[in-house]
Scaffold this active site. Sequence first.
Site, PDB file in Angstrom:
ATOM      1  N   GLU A 111       4.054  26.830   5.838  1.00 24.64           N
ATOM      2  CA  GLU A 111       2.721  27.419   5.649  1.00 24.64           C
ATOM      3  C   GLU A 111       1.678  26.567   6.348  1.00 24.64           C
ATOM      4  O   GLU A 111       1.932  25.405   6.657  1.00 24.64           O
ATOM      5  CB  GLU A 111       2.361  27.457   4.148  1.00 24.64           C
ATOM      6  CG  GLU A 111       3.282  28.323   3.326  1.00 24.64           C
ATOM      7  CD  GLU A 111       3.042  28.139   1.824  1.00 24.64           C
ATOM      8  OE1 GLU A 111       2.037  27.508   1.439  1.00 24.64           O
ATOM      9  OE2 GLU A 111       3.883  28.614   1.055  1.00 24.64           O
ATOM     10  N   LYS A 113      -1.596  24.268   6.359  1.00 27.37           N
ATOM     11  CA  LYS A 113      -2.256  23.404   5.383  1.00 27.37           C
ATOM     12  C   LYS A 113      -3.752  23.648   5.531  1.00 27.37           C
ATOM     13  O   LYS A 113      -4.398  23.137   6.442  1.00 27.37           O
ATOM     14  CB  LYS A 113      -1.916  21.940   5.642  1.00 27.37           C
ATOM     15  CG  LYS A 113      -2.419  21.022   4.545  1.00 27.37           C
ATOM     16  CD  LYS A 113      -1.799  19.649   4.681  1.00 27.37           C
ATOM     17  CE  LYS A 113      -2.170  18.691   3.583  1.00 27.37           C
ATOM     18  NZ  LYS A 113      -3.495  18.743   3.041  1.00 27.37           N
ATOM     19  N   ASP A 115      -7.591  23.488   5.179  1.00 26.50           N
ATOM     20  CA  ASP A 115      -8.460  22.341   4.939  1.00 26.50           C
ATOM     21  C   ASP A 115      -9.661  22.799   4.112  1.00 26.50           C
ATOM     22  O   ASP A 115     -10.715  23.127   4.639  1.00 26.50           O
ATOM     23  CB  ASP A 115      -8.915  21.754   6.280  1.00 26.50           C
ATOM     24  CG  ASP A 115      -9.358  20.322   6.124  1.00 26.50           C
ATOM     25  OD1 ASP A 115      -9.198  19.758   5.022  1.00 26.50           O
ATOM     26  OD2 ASP A 115      -9.883  19.763   7.101  1.00 26.50           O
ATOM     27  N   TYR A 223      -1.244  30.014  -2.619  1.00 24.09           N
ATOM     28  CA  TYR A 223       0.049  29.587  -2.087  1.00 24.09           C
ATOM     29  C   TYR A 223       1.055  29.105  -3.125  1.00 24.09           C
ATOM     30  O   TYR A 223       2.132  28.646  -2.763  1.00 24.09           O
ATOM     31  CB  TYR A 223      -0.124  28.536  -1.006  1.00 24.09           C
ATOM     32  CG  TYR A 223      -1.080  27.400  -1.349  1.00 24.09           C
ATOM     33  CD1 TYR A 223      -0.807  26.521  -2.377  1.00 24.09           C
ATOM     34  CD2 TYR A 223      -2.239  27.228  -0.613  1.00 24.09           C
ATOM     35  CE1 TYR A 223      -1.671  25.485  -2.677  1.00 24.09           C
ATOM     36  CE2 TYR A 223      -3.115  26.190  -0.904  1.00 24.09           C
ATOM     37  CZ  TYR A 223      -2.827  25.320  -1.933  1.00 24.09           C
ATOM     38  OH  TYR A 223      -3.676  24.305  -2.240  1.00 24.09           O
ATOM     39  N   LYS A 310       0.885  16.404   9.130  1.00 22.10           N
ATOM     40  CA  LYS A 310      -0.540  16.442   9.506  1.00 22.10           C
ATOM     41  C   LYS A 310      -0.715  16.366  11.011  1.00 22.10           C
ATOM     42  O   LYS A 310      -0.066  15.539  11.673  1.00 22.10           O
ATOM     43  CB  LYS A 310      -1.254  15.245   8.874  1.00 22.10           C
ATOM     44  CG  LYS A 310      -1.252  15.302   7.357  1.00 22.10           C
ATOM     45  CD  LYS A 310      -2.615  15.685   6.847  1.00 22.10           C
ATOM     46  CE  LYS A 310      -2.964  14.765   5.722  1.00 22.10           C
ATOM     47  NZ  LYS A 310      -4.330  14.775   5.356  1.00 22.10           N
ATOM     48  N   CYS A 404     -37.664  -2.309  20.298  1.00 25.19           N
ATOM     49  CA  CYS A 404     -37.656  -0.968  19.716  1.00 25.19           C
ATOM     50  C   CYS A 404     -38.038   0.064  20.776  1.00 25.19           C
ATOM     51  O   CYS A 404     -39.064  -0.087  21.438  1.00 25.19           O
ATOM     52  CB  CYS A 404     -38.632  -0.902  18.543  1.00 25.19           C
ATOM     53  SG  CYS A 404     -38.761   0.756  17.863  1.00 25.19           S
ATOM     54  N   CYS A 407     -41.627   1.580  19.584  1.00 21.99           N
ATOM     55  CA  CYS A 407     -42.892   0.837  19.494  1.00 21.99           C
ATOM     56  C   CYS A 407     -42.828  -0.525  20.176  1.00 21.99           C
ATOM     57  O   CYS A 407     -43.773  -1.297  20.125  1.00 21.99           O
ATOM     58  CB  CYS A 407     -43.294   0.665  18.029  1.00 21.99           C
ATOM     59  SG  CYS A 407     -42.230  -0.501  17.161  1.00 21.99           S
ATOM     60  N   CYS A 422     -35.973  -2.400  13.455  1.00 26.02           N
ATOM     61  CA  CYS A 422     -37.313  -2.589  14.002  1.00 26.02           C
ATOM     62  C   CYS A 422     -38.181  -3.033  12.826  1.00 26.02           C
ATOM     63  O   CYS A 422     -38.293  -2.314  11.834  1.00 26.02           O
ATOM     64  CB  CYS A 422     -37.835  -1.282  14.575  1.00 26.02           C
ATOM     65  SG  CYS A 422     -39.611  -1.360  14.869  1.00 26.02           S
ATOM     66  N   CYS A 428     -44.461   1.811  13.447  1.00 22.00           N
ATOM     67  CA  CYS A 428     -43.469   2.420  14.335  1.00 22.00           C
ATOM     68  C   CYS A 428     -43.336   3.912  13.961  1.00 22.00           C
ATOM     69  O   CYS A 428     -43.078   4.239  12.803  1.00 22.00           O
ATOM     70  CB  CYS A 428     -42.149   1.674  14.150  1.00 22.00           C
ATOM     71  SG  CYS A 428     -40.798   2.343  15.096  1.00 22.00           S
TER      72      CYS A 428
HETATM   73  S1  IVH Z   1       1.175  23.256  -2.026  1.00 20.25           S
HETATM   74  C1  IVH Z   1       2.965  20.831  -5.394  1.00 20.25           C
HETATM   75  N1  IVH Z   1       0.387  24.575   0.109  1.00 20.25           N
HETATM   76  O1  IVH Z   1      -3.038  20.117   0.336  1.00 20.25           O
HETATM   77  C2  IVH Z   1       2.458  21.363  -4.109  1.00 20.25           C
HETATM   78  N2  IVH Z   1      -0.962  22.794  -0.653  1.00 20.25           N
HETATM   79  O2  IVH Z   1      -2.208  17.326   0.317  1.00 20.25           O
HETATM   80  C3  IVH Z   1       1.037  21.659  -4.169  1.00 20.25           C
HETATM   81  N3  IVH Z   1      -3.029  22.481   0.648  1.00 20.25           N
HETATM   82  O3  IVH Z   1      -3.662  19.549  -3.068  1.00 20.25           O
HETATM   83  C4  IVH Z   1       0.371  21.984  -2.921  1.00 20.25           C
HETATM   84  N4  IVH Z   1      -2.678  24.108   2.070  1.00 20.25           N
HETATM   85  O4  IVH Z   1      -5.071  21.297  -1.866  1.00 20.25           O
HETATM   86  C5  IVH Z   1       0.121  23.563  -0.744  1.00 20.25           C
HETATM   87  N5  IVH Z   1      -0.182  25.868   1.965  1.00 20.25           N
HETATM   88  C6  IVH Z   1      -0.455  24.866   1.111  1.00 20.25           C
HETATM   89  C7  IVH Z   1      -1.634  24.092   1.230  1.00 20.25           C
HETATM   90  C8  IVH Z   1      -1.850  23.052   0.323  1.00 20.25           C
HETATM   91  C9  IVH Z   1      -3.514  23.144   1.703  1.00 20.25           C
HETATM   92  C10 IVH Z   1      -3.696  21.317   0.001  1.00 20.25           C
HETATM   93  C11 IVH Z   1      -3.733  21.367  -1.481  1.00 20.25           C
HETATM   94  C12 IVH Z   1      -3.041  20.109  -1.954  1.00 20.25           C
HETATM   95  C13 IVH Z   1      -3.150  19.240  -0.741  1.00 20.25           C
HETATM   96  C14 IVH Z   1      -2.042  18.200  -0.752  1.00 20.25           C
END
Ligand code: IVH
Length: 667
Positions: A111, A113, A115, A223, A310, A404, A407, A422, A428
């Site tokens: 999936e 991640k 942000d 998710y 990441k 500066c 001034c 400054c 200033c």
């Molecule tokens: S699963 C026990 N799925 O990433 C597993 N987390 O670094 C729980 N996050 O606290 C998380 N996308 O806020 C999961 N597709 C995804 C996610 C996801 C973002 C975040 C989530 C979690 C953090 C962990």
Amino acid sequence: MPDLEKRIEELRAELHRHNRLYYIDASPEISDFEFDQLMNELIELEKEHPEYDDPNSPTKRVGGDLTEDFETKPHRFPMLSLGNTYSKEELNAFLDRVEKGLGKAVDYVAELKFDGVAISLTYVEGKLKQALTRGDGTQGDDVTTNIKTIRSIPLVLSGREVPDLFEIRGEVVLPKADFEALNRIRENEGLPLYANPRNTAAGSLKLQDSTQVAKRNLDCFLYSISSDSVPFDSHWEGLTKARTWGFKVSDTAKLCLTRDEIFNFIEHWEKNRKDLPFEIDGIVLKVNKIQAQEELGFTAKAPRWAISYKYKAEQVQTELESVSYQVGRTGAVTPVANLKPVLLAGTTVKRASLHNADQMALHDLHFGDFVYLEKGGEIIPKVVGVNLKKRKEGSSPIEFIKNCPECDSELIRKEGEAAHYCPNEYECPPQIKGKVEHFISRKAMDIEGMGPETIDLFFQNQLVKNSADLFDLTKEDILPLDRLGEKSAENILKGIEASKQIPFPRVLYGLGIRYVGETVAKKLAKAFKTMDALSLAGKEELEAVPEIGERIADSILQFFHLESNKKVIERLKVHGLNFEISEKEAPLLSNSLEGKSIVISGVFNLDRKELKSLVEKHGGKNVGSISSKTSFILAGENMGPSKLEKAKKLNIPLVKEEEFLNMIEEE
Ligand code: IVH
């Protein structure tokens, strides 16, 4: 069932359905106009008939309810974090561990991640009951009212096999386009910009006014489902079910049977993430079968069956054209790199912060260098390195300025500090402007009708050089200025006039004496009672005030010593600002609550503000949250269960409103 009630229910069902068609399925059946008509009809009916109120009515999406304190509540299942990996090797090691643990190769779900901000939603009998932030993982803040304004979160579920009670977790995100639109508005209004979509989403969930949250266009991807018993045996099936119940589950999720598929997924989104409407910072990999997940179990902090990979922050290279220097309100000088425009993470970058002289020296920047840029947590990207291979022969190093740029005063650098300053505090230009901005700010004189851009305009036109000049402004001064019409001029003058009522401690704070913040200003006002007395106080007298040390005392002495400040203060006095503490504020009505830290919680007969001020007037201190240091809780009706529990745990007495009033009466 009366016709009216039937109509209300009908409208609710229809609106829930159309909401889903629009925000989840992306296939609306009616126009926005028709949708609004149905919504307005429902709003009207609910207003006229509060007896049919429903906490999950589609009208809750518009917002309107206020949350004063976000109550902390426990998570039924802890909200864990995830282990991180940053390379193919680390991810392979995770896959090896999983397969070794289970004794065979298994399938995974990959999936994105997201942000954003993690959220946990509780549904009871198909209805959204509660929404908690992650908090510390065991308890989070109740943000239900605000969450209900997010259109892609279903308030009422549909479909089959919906468990009676379950939690579903996901991520609230602010789409990039909405983030940028929000910042454009802020830029126009002269407000500081938000750093990134994630922080903005987090801040949005904590806004007290849900109407404001409703305007933010937050989105939410779900998710993970937690429940004592789930009606599926793989994560993939769970995601599919959640979709049928009306949740927004990203269709980017992919079932992967081989390592190749996993790595292809990673590469695909690394390349294409810039085209997604929201930000991601990596991918998440989860073992698919629930039974396999259970076999692997958890460490103290994270599941053993899931991991994140990441992405590295995006980096680009561009040419450094010049370095300029910005002088802030406090006089701190920040070097800024001016760059040949380059595209980075979706926006064109022309400038980057170099932070301070040390950072510049670290990179040993030369004119014409090619520098590497990265976006960190801030809006302004940073220079993270130099491409030495491209350095031009004979180019000279860039040296930090000595004077500066505003001034021309010689810059100073205090021992142990990274920044150059400054020292020309009162002459200033950016520092003068900063002082006036501070003077009019909410916590000081709270002058409505103007902001930093108005101050800038006044300054450009040489109308205002210090706070006293504000009080000499006339309508004739303001009207010729760009963008300020009759109405704005009147508002500004009204705001200035009204500020004369602001109590002495805030006037004192507004003067912007270095190290004199709100609390110190209150202490000084209480101790000296009048501006005259304070301005004449010697070092010893100043240091005799609790919590005032040498540093603050010196700064006050220096302030009142300066001729230019004396003049400003004299003029402010003539204009009638509050230069002494009023009867109301001092002396204290009694010392009956001296040394006591008090938490106010619940609903009272008296106004909450009134109670807070009573606490202060009797020498007590208001505090926001319960700790072992809390002396007692002033407890009204309907105090939140988690606060009650905490109070019990820490053995903190509860005092009822009447008892409290008696307590202060007696004195
Ligand atoms: S699963 C026990 N799925 O990433 C597993 N987390 O670094 C729980 N996050 O606290 C998380 N996308 O806020 C999961 N597709 C995804 C996610 C996801 C973002 C975040 C989530 C979690 C953090 C962990």
